[in-house]
Design a protein around this motif. Structure first.
Motif, PDB file in Angstrom:
ATOM      1  N   VAL A  69      32.552  31.974  41.031  1.00 62.10           N
ATOM      2  CA  VAL A  69      33.019  30.656  41.428  1.00 62.10           C
ATOM      3  C   VAL A  69      33.116  30.649  42.948  1.00 62.10           C
ATOM      4  N   ARG A  70      32.829  29.512  43.540  1.00 57.59           N
ATOM      5  CA  ARG A  70      32.934  29.384  44.984  1.00 57.59           C
ATOM      6  C   ARG A  70      34.113  28.491  45.334  1.00 57.59           C
ATOM      7  N   ALA A  71      34.841  28.900  46.353  1.00 58.30           N
ATOM      8  CA  ALA A  71      36.034  28.171  46.766  1.00 58.30           C
ATOM      9  C   ALA A  71      36.030  27.989  48.270  1.00 58.30           C
ATOM     10  N   ARG A  72      36.708  26.962  48.715  1.00 61.75           N
ATOM     11  CA  ARG A  72      36.885  26.805  50.154  1.00 61.75           C
ATOM     12  C   ARG A  72      37.920  27.793  50.670  1.00 61.75           C
ATOM     13  N   TYR A  73      38.932  28.104  49.833  1.00 63.85           N
ATOM     14  CA  TYR A  73      39.963  29.071  50.213  1.00 63.85           C
ATOM     15  C   TYR A  73      40.341  29.908  48.995  1.00 63.85           C
ATOM     16  N   VAL A  74      40.756  31.153  49.265  1.00 63.81           N
ATOM     17  CA  VAL A  74      41.220  32.056  48.211  1.00 63.81           C
ATOM     18  C   VAL A  74      42.598  32.574  48.588  1.00 63.81           C
ATOM     19  N   LEU A  75      43.520  32.549  47.608  1.00 65.77           N
ATOM     20  CA  LEU A  75      44.857  33.100  47.780  1.00 65.77           C
ATOM     21  C   LEU A  75      44.986  34.342  46.912  1.00 65.77           C
ATOM     22  N   GLY A  76      45.219  35.469  47.534  1.00 62.50           N
ATOM     23  CA  GLY A  76      45.383  36.726  46.809  1.00 62.50           C
ATOM     24  C   GLY A  76      46.839  36.941  46.427  1.00 62.50           C
ATOM     25  N   CYS A  77      47.164  36.627  45.185  1.00 64.29           N
ATOM     26  CA  CYS A  77      48.524  36.811  44.655  1.00 64.29           C
ATOM     27  C   CYS A  77      48.478  37.884  43.573  1.00 64.29           C
ATOM     28  N   ASP A  78      47.694  38.924  43.819  1.00 64.42           N
ATOM     29  CA  ASP A  78      47.358  39.901  42.776  1.00 64.42           C
ATOM     30  C   ASP A  78      48.112  41.215  42.896  1.00 64.42           C
ATOM     31  N   GLY A  79      49.307  41.185  43.477  1.00 63.64           N
ATOM     32  CA  GLY A  79      50.220  42.301  43.358  1.00 63.64           C
ATOM     33  C   GLY A  79      49.998  43.465  44.296  1.00 63.64           C
ATOM     34  N   ALA A  80      50.779  44.513  44.059  1.00 65.67           N
ATOM     35  CA  ALA A  80      50.811  45.660  44.962  1.00 65.67           C
ATOM     36  C   ALA A  80      49.471  46.376  45.066  1.00 65.67           C
ATOM     37  N   ASN A  81      48.689  46.381  43.992  1.00 62.72           N
ATOM     38  CA  ASN A  81      47.378  47.044  44.005  1.00 62.72           C
ATOM     39  C   ASN A  81      46.259  46.026  44.234  1.00 62.72           C
ATOM     40  N   SER A  82      46.488  45.098  45.143  1.00 63.84           N
ATOM     41  CA  SER A  82      45.644  43.928  45.350  1.00 63.84           C
ATOM     42  C   SER A  82      44.188  44.253  45.679  1.00 63.84           C
ATOM     43  N   LEU A  83      43.282  43.736  44.838  1.00 61.15           N
ATOM     44  CA  LEU A  83      41.857  43.811  45.148  1.00 61.15           C
ATOM     45  C   LEU A  83      41.523  42.892  46.312  1.00 61.15           C
ATOM     46  N   VAL A  84      42.205  41.750  46.389  1.00 64.74           N
ATOM     47  CA  VAL A  84      41.944  40.824  47.494  1.00 64.74           C
ATOM     48  C   VAL A  84      42.289  41.476  48.822  1.00 64.74           C
ATOM     49  N   ARG A  85      43.402  42.197  48.872  1.00 66.48           N
ATOM     50  CA  ARG A  85      43.769  42.903  50.110  1.00 66.48           C
ATOM     51  C   ARG A  85      42.694  43.901  50.500  1.00 66.48           C
TER      52      ARG A  85
END
Length: 500
Positions: A158-174
């Motif tokens: 999926v494509r987004a204009r913005y992404v918010l990483g709320c995926d916890g201590a082991n964050s893949l987004v981080r």
């Protein structure tokens, strides 16, 4: 199925992600929430939130539902190893400056059920569970998020204009933005015990903190039948050492007394490592980190989950305004500029509280016995422990304050009762507001209305008027998240403080 392009993708459907999604939806922003689990994680984790976070829940439209599943705590009691009271700090269970109790105890799975039900009421939000996000890739005009459906193994994007990483201590987004956690030099291992019982334990209904380096502990009642204990583990100890019910009962018996073991239902037994960590950066282009992905705090002042909800409240209104074209994209830089120092301050306070209560050996115990009973006499100390007011945000493009005397800018406006009986938050309703002791003239009213702002009058004798005057101001420009952007003695100065 969601469209191939959405304005915002949120990775993680915990309290922070669900709060962000609901706030965005209230501004009419479509978003997709991707979550690894199909439903609510069943085990209790967070158990406390303060009055400021209770205000955020009201903005989500779930305040009354939360009140039905929570109970106010009466404050904090410091006790020694024999549970003798060293000091006691009371909180008003009927509400403080935020309009709600400053200490609210709850069961996290029950709160998440409420948040999930609330987000489903918004057509602009799609929540997909049982998916594993595998990559977050910046592109020229947005971000691509790759994920796998865990039930079919189908790969999707999926494509987004913005992404918010709320995926916890082991964050893949981080990891995807190359950020790393900075250690703030605190690590302790604790045993967490959740018990349910219909038997009344007869304990004071506040937080009990055992100040003992040999076995520091915390006890609190978190529901009608639910109780939590936390015990610092010794070297080599693990939760497995206390799966024997007799040994576990030995730990909690000072509070349970003669209650038979069979009357105590063990809900959870787990060991946790409490850490103090802060991500070195919270943003890369159109990708942001929120909640545990950005910061980890020891639990001693009960601000872990609340910090994530503060992140969501700070960022979402700005993001919605940028997407609508009402604010320039550069203001998104204020998210990290404001939230990161605030999170660092709260983590340091939690760390200092934990050290003061649990370290120092026998000398520390002696000092606590001598000093703690007199802490209530230290000017401002009782308020620091009990009033639920967190530090003001630092200067940014959206916090305009003098460098030496900050005044009211950066602080949270009180959720005061107004002349008509409604509270500030009900009148402002997530919009910019001018709070003023001086009525605007016709031309000023016209300009304020043209901007879509609301005027909140601080009449004689009101809490808002006293609050303004104590800050040396007659008027304040308050952002949609309740933060004062600028305070002044002249209304006209407030217009120039708004970022066009």
């Amino acid at each position: 199925m969601p469209s191939a392009h959405v304005p915002v993708v949120i990775v993680g459907a915990g309290p922070t992600g669900l709060t962000a999604a609901t706030l965005l939806a209230r501004y009419g922003v479509e978003c997709l929430v991707l979550e690894r689990w199909e439903g609510v994680y069943p085990q209790p984790r967070a158990v406390h939130l303060d009055g400021e976070i209770r205000r955020i829940l009201d903005r989500l439209g779930v305040g009354d539902e939360f009140d039905a599943i929570s109970r106010p705590a009466l404050g904090l009691r410091l006790v020694d190893r024999k549970l003798r009271v060293l000091a006691e700090f009371h909180r008003n269970p009927t509400g403080g400056r935020n309009g709600y109790p400053d200490a609210n105890m709850f069961d996290q799975p029950e709160l998440e059920e409420i948040l999930r039900a609330a987000v489903k009421r918004h057509a602009d939000v799609t929540v997909r569970g049982d998916v594993e996000v595998t990559a977050v890739v910046p592109e020229t005009d947005g971000v691509r998020v790759d994920f796998t459906d865990r039930t079919t193994d189908a790969a999707e994007s999926v494509r987004a204009r913005y992404v918010l990483g709320c995926d916890g201590a082991n964050s893949l987004v981080r990891t995807s933005i190359g950020a790393s956690m900075q250690d703030l030099n605190f690590e302790q291992r604790w045993l967490v015990v959740d018990v349910a019982t219909t038997v009344e334990l007869g304990q004071w209904e506040g937080v009990h903190q055992v100040c003992d380096p040999a076995r520091a502990a915390t006890y609190m009642r978190i529901g009608k039948t639910r109780h939590r204990w936390e015990f610092r583990l010794g070297p080599g100890e693990t939760a497995d050492d206390y799966r024997d019910i007799e040994r576990l009962h030995g730990l909690i018996r000072p509070w349970t007394g003669t209650v038979p073991i069979e009357e105590l239902e063990l809900v959870r037994l787990a060991d946790y490592t409490f850490r103090a960590q802060l991500a070195d950066r919270w943003r890369a282009g159109r990708i942001f980190l929120l909640g545990d992905a950005a910061h980890l705090t020891p639990p001693f002042i009960g601000q872990g989950m609340g910090a994530g909800l503060r992140d969501a409240a700070n960022l979402t209104w700005k993001l919605a305004a940028v997407l609508a074209g009402d604010l320039p994209a550069r203001v998104l830089a204020t998210y990290e500029a404001e939230r990161k120092p605030h999170a660092r301050t709260m983590i340091r306070l939690a760390k200092a509280t934990g050290v003061a209560m649990t370290d120092g050996g026998e000398l520390g115990n002696l000092l606590r016995r001598l000093i703690t009973p007199h802490l209530h006499r230290v000017p401002g100390f009782h308020a620091l422990v009990t009033d639920g007011v967190t530090p003001p945000l630092r200067r940014s493009e959206l916090v305009v304050r003098p460098r030496l005397l900050g005044g009211r800018a950066g602080s949270l406006v009180p959720n005061a009762v107004l002349d008509e009986g409604r509270r500030y938050d009900d009148v402002a309703a997530g919009r910019y507001a001018i709070v003023t002791t001086v009525q605007p003239g016709p031309a000023q009213y016209g300009e304020i209305r043209a901007r879509g702002w609301v005027v909140v009058t601080a009449g004689p004798g009101t809490e808002l008027r006293r609050w303004l005057r104590r800050g040396g101001a007659r008027a304040a420009l308050v952002r949609p998240d309740g933060t004062v952007q600028c305070a002044a003695r002249d209304l006209t100065r407030l217009y120039t403080a708004y970022a066009p």
